[in-house]
Design a protein around this motif. Structure first.
Motif, PDB file in Angstrom:
ATOM      1  N   LEU A  21      -2.361 -13.356 -25.515  1.00  0.00           N
ATOM      2  CA  LEU A  21      -0.983 -13.219 -25.038  1.00  0.00           C
ATOM      3  C   LEU A  21      -0.902 -13.353 -23.521  1.00  0.00           C
ATOM      4  CD1 LEU A  21       0.326 -10.282 -27.254  1.00  0.00           C
ATOM      5  CD2 LEU A  21       0.812 -12.717 -27.498  1.00  0.00           C
ATOM      6  N   VAL A  22      -1.873 -12.779 -22.824  1.00  0.00           N
ATOM      7  CA  VAL A  22      -1.892 -12.893 -21.360  1.00  0.00           C
ATOM      8  C   VAL A  22      -2.079 -14.348 -20.945  1.00  0.00           C
ATOM      9  CG1 VAL A  22      -3.208 -12.292 -19.293  1.00  0.00           C
ATOM     10  CG2 VAL A  22      -2.656 -10.531 -20.970  1.00  0.00           C
ATOM     11  N   LEU A  23      -2.994 -15.054 -21.605  1.00  0.00           N
ATOM     12  CA  LEU A  23      -3.231 -16.451 -21.259  1.00  0.00           C
ATOM     13  C   LEU A  23      -2.001 -17.302 -21.562  1.00  0.00           C
ATOM     14  CD1 LEU A  23      -5.520 -18.179 -20.125  1.00  0.00           C
ATOM     15  CD2 LEU A  23      -6.204 -18.710 -22.454  1.00  0.00           C
ATOM     16  N   LEU A  24      -1.316 -17.037 -22.653  1.00  0.00           N
ATOM     17  CA  LEU A  24      -0.080 -17.765 -22.959  1.00  0.00           C
ATOM     18  C   LEU A  24       1.012 -17.466 -21.938  1.00  0.00           C
ATOM     19  CD1 LEU A  24       0.060 -17.373 -26.846  1.00  0.00           C
ATOM     20  CD2 LEU A  24      -0.114 -19.523 -25.589  1.00  0.00           C
ATOM     21  N   SER A  25       1.093 -16.230 -21.485  1.00  0.00           N
ATOM     22  CA  SER A  25       2.103 -15.868 -20.489  1.00  0.00           C
ATOM     23  C   SER A  25       1.854 -16.596 -19.168  1.00  0.00           C
ATOM     24  CB  SER A  25       2.102 -14.357 -20.266  1.00  0.00           C
ATOM     25  OG  SER A  25       2.393 -13.673 -21.471  1.00  0.00           O
ATOM     26  N   ILE A  26       0.589 -16.724 -18.766  1.00  0.00           N
ATOM     27  CA  ILE A  26       0.273 -17.450 -17.538  1.00  0.00           C
ATOM     28  C   ILE A  26       0.512 -18.941 -17.735  1.00  0.00           C
ATOM     29  CG2 ILE A  26      -1.577 -18.008 -15.925  1.00  0.00           C
ATOM     30  CD1 ILE A  26      -2.765 -15.262 -16.495  1.00  0.00           C
ATOM     31  N   LEU A  44       3.163  -9.437 -16.428  1.00  0.00           N
ATOM     32  CA  LEU A  44       2.315  -9.677 -17.592  1.00  0.00           C
ATOM     33  C   LEU A  44       2.373  -8.496 -18.562  1.00  0.00           C
ATOM     34  CD1 LEU A  44      -0.827 -11.290 -15.904  1.00  0.00           C
ATOM     35  CD2 LEU A  44       1.007 -12.441 -17.154  1.00  0.00           C
ATOM     36  N   MET A  45       2.479  -7.294 -18.031  1.00  0.00           N
ATOM     37  CA  MET A  45       2.639  -6.129 -18.897  1.00  0.00           C
ATOM     38  C   MET A  45       3.932  -6.204 -19.690  1.00  0.00           C
ATOM     39  SD  MET A  45       1.388  -3.240 -16.162  1.00  0.00           S
ATOM     40  CE  MET A  45       2.164  -1.919 -17.084  1.00  0.00           C
ATOM     41  N   ARG A  52      -1.218  -1.318 -18.639  1.00  0.00           N
ATOM     42  CA  ARG A  52      -1.853  -1.867 -17.434  1.00  0.00           C
ATOM     43  C   ARG A  52      -3.353  -2.063 -17.647  1.00  0.00           C
ATOM     44  NH1 ARG A  52       0.114  -1.787 -12.266  1.00  0.00           N
ATOM     45  NH2 ARG A  52       1.800  -0.442 -13.035  1.00  0.00           N
ATOM     46  N   THR A  53      -3.989  -1.087 -18.264  1.00  0.00           N
ATOM     47  CA  THR A  53      -5.426  -1.198 -18.505  1.00  0.00           C
ATOM     48  C   THR A  53      -5.739  -2.335 -19.463  1.00  0.00           C
ATOM     49  OG1 THR A  53      -5.670   1.180 -18.137  1.00  0.00           O
ATOM     50  CG2 THR A  53      -7.457   0.064 -19.290  1.00  0.00           C
ATOM     51  N   ALA A  54      -4.907  -2.481 -20.505  1.00  0.00           N
ATOM     52  CA  ALA A  54      -5.152  -3.552 -21.479  1.00  0.00           C
ATOM     53  C   ALA A  54      -5.010  -4.923 -20.834  1.00  0.00           C
ATOM     54  CB  ALA A  54      -4.197  -3.413 -22.654  1.00  0.00           C
ATOM     55  N   VAL A  55      -4.030  -5.100 -19.947  1.00  0.00           N
ATOM     56  CA  VAL A  55      -3.848  -6.393 -19.287  1.00  0.00           C
ATOM     57  C   VAL A  55      -5.017  -6.671 -18.342  1.00  0.00           C
ATOM     58  CG1 VAL A  55      -2.382  -7.676 -17.690  1.00  0.00           C
ATOM     59  CG2 VAL A  55      -1.348  -6.355 -19.523  1.00  0.00           C
ATOM     60  N   ARG A 153      10.066  -2.875 -10.585  1.00  0.00           N
ATOM     61  CA  ARG A 153       8.847  -2.267 -11.120  1.00  0.00           C
ATOM     62  C   ARG A 153       9.185  -1.584 -12.427  1.00  0.00           C
ATOM     63  NH1 ARG A 153       4.671  -1.890  -7.665  1.00  0.00           N
ATOM     64  NH2 ARG A 153       3.781  -0.197  -8.893  1.00  0.00           N
ATOM     65  N   ILE A 154       8.226  -1.621 -13.356  1.00  0.00           N
ATOM     66  CA  ILE A 154       8.427  -0.955 -14.632  1.00  0.00           C
ATOM     67  C   ILE A 154       8.340   0.546 -14.410  1.00  0.00           C
ATOM     68  CG2 ILE A 154       7.488  -0.623 -16.954  1.00  0.00           C
ATOM     69  CD1 ILE A 154       6.506  -3.456 -16.874  1.00  0.00           C
ATOM     70  N   PRO A 155       9.392   1.306 -14.769  1.00  0.00           N
ATOM     71  CA  PRO A 155       9.331   2.752 -14.533  1.00  0.00           C
ATOM     72  C   PRO A 155       8.278   3.395 -15.399  1.00  0.00           C
ATOM     73  CG  PRO A 155      11.233   2.184 -15.882  1.00  0.00           C
ATOM     74  CD  PRO A 155      10.620   0.883 -15.419  1.00  0.00           C
ATOM     75  N   PRO A 156       7.653   4.467 -14.904  1.00  0.00           N
ATOM     76  CA  PRO A 156       6.647   5.162 -15.710  1.00  0.00           C
ATOM     77  C   PRO A 156       7.295   5.819 -16.908  1.00  0.00           C
ATOM     78  CG  PRO A 156       7.168   6.437 -13.752  1.00  0.00           C
ATOM     79  CD  PRO A 156       7.870   5.116 -13.604  1.00  0.00           C
ATOM     80  N   PRO A 157       6.533   6.057 -17.992  1.00  0.00           N
ATOM     81  CA  PRO A 157       7.110   6.701 -19.169  1.00  0.00           C
ATOM     82  C   PRO A 157       7.598   8.089 -18.852  1.00  0.00           C
ATOM     83  CG  PRO A 157       4.715   6.586 -19.326  1.00  0.00           C
ATOM     84  CD  PRO A 157       5.119   5.735 -18.158  1.00  0.00           C
ATOM     85  N   ARG A 158       8.636   8.500 -19.600  1.00  0.00           N
ATOM     86  CA  ARG A 158       9.230   9.804 -19.362  1.00  0.00           C
ATOM     87  C   ARG A 158       8.206  10.910 -19.564  1.00  0.00           C
ATOM     88  NH1 ARG A 158      14.658  11.017 -22.474  1.00  0.00           N
ATOM     89  NH2 ARG A 158      15.217   9.245 -21.136  1.00  0.00           N
ATOM     90  N   GLY A 159       8.154  11.830 -18.597  1.00  0.00           N
ATOM     91  CA  GLY A 159       7.216  12.938 -18.683  1.00  0.00           C
ATOM     92  C   GLY A 159       5.884  12.673 -18.019  1.00  0.00           C
TER      93      GLY A 159
END
Length: 297
Positions: A21-26, A44-45, A52-55, A153-159
């Motif tokens: 998926l990352v390669l297709l996105s690029i 990309l995320m 973030r870690t997975a990407v 920027r993607i906001p961090p998850p709630r909590g």
């Protein structure tokens, strides 16, 4: 040219899962046959719906496998990372060369040279050489900068990132909620068996305030307390405040004692006649009522 880059990924890439998926996105961002594109980590995320870690792990796997290059000496708009798809670029160059030589070329082989990107041509897409000693990305992070091209920027998850302000004894989230399990002293926190726990003054006040004494009565309250101690006898020792909270919960769920049936006498002797069960007594009363004269015979 992004169509040809995506087709190479679909048909020839060995990547799987998030890496694919990352390669297709690029590849979707490739503007020409050089197969060079810029992308931020956050974009990309968002496109792959991955963490973030997975990407980052996917990009590292693609670089190791040779299907992706990180051009550290270049940077895109807003200091984004520049990527190169070398195999897709080689296939595109071979296809273009064969097309010029022969209108009906044979499918190109895999062993084709990888052309180096033309930095002068990349300037039209906002890709420029990095400048300054501090512009090199960290060696531990092959993704380079993490800034978003659009500035969003993607906001961090709630909590995320919430920590207690003053340790484990901090205020509850709802300030109107009483602290049931708060320890007031060292004696309150000493673990004891359920049978040795005694109703404290605060719990007695709670019984009157909640109306449980009026609802259950003295006998019903003692019966509920005995039942609670019988059920909790197998439990291990606990602090007094935990026993108090558990006891209150038990009393709140306890039903008041059943009232005697109207067909039985309400005096001191409530035993059913002849030692009959309740169903048998009801049946006997019904038969007796049927045998009584009604005055209409």
């Amino acid at each position: 040219m992004s169509v040809e880059a995506r087709e190479w990924v679909w048909e020839h890439s060995a990547a799987k899962g998030t890496a694919r998926l990352v390669l297709l996105s690029i590849a979707d961002r490739v503007p020409d046959e050089q197969c060079v594109a810029w992308a931020s980590l956050t974009s990309l995320m968002a496109r792959t719906n991955a963490s973030r870690t997975a990407v980052r792990d996917a990009i590292a796997a693609l670089v190791t496998g040779g299907e992706l290059r990180v051009l550290d000496h270049l940077r895109g708009p807003h200091r984004t990372t520049v990527y190169h798809l070398p195999h897709a670029a080689a296939r595109s160059a071979e296809t273009e060369h064969a097309r010029r030589e022969d209108p009906h070329p044979e499918p190109p082989t895999e062993a084709v040279p990888v052309p180096e990107p033309d930095e002068a041509r990349l300037r039209r897409y906002g890709i420029h050489p990095r400048r300054g000693p501090g512009s090199e990305p960290s060696r531990r992070n092959p993704t380079g900068t993490e800034s978003d091209p659009g500035g969003a920027r993607i906001p961090p998850p709630r909590g995320a990132g919430i920590r207690p302000g003053r340790g484990t004894g901090s205020d509850p989230q709802n300030r109107r909620e009483p602290k049931v399990n708060r320890r007031k002293g060292s004696g309150d926190g000493a673990p004891t068996p359920a049978g040795e726990w005694r109703v404290d003054p605060a719990t007695r006040a709670w019984i009157h305030e909640q109306g449980h004494l009026d609802r259950l009565g003295e006998d019903g309250l003692r019966a509920a307390d005995a039942k609670w101690r019988a059920h909790r006898a197998a439990h291990g020792p606990r602090p007094a405040d935990l026993w108090a909270a558990d006891w209150r919960s038990w009393i709140a769920r306890e039903h008041p004692p059943a009232r005697p049936h109207p067909s039985f006498p309400t005096g001191g002797n409530t035993a059913r006649p002849g030692g009959m069960t309740r169903a048998e007594a009801h049946t006997a009363a019904l038969l007796a009522a049927l045998d009584e004269p009604t005055g209409t015979e």
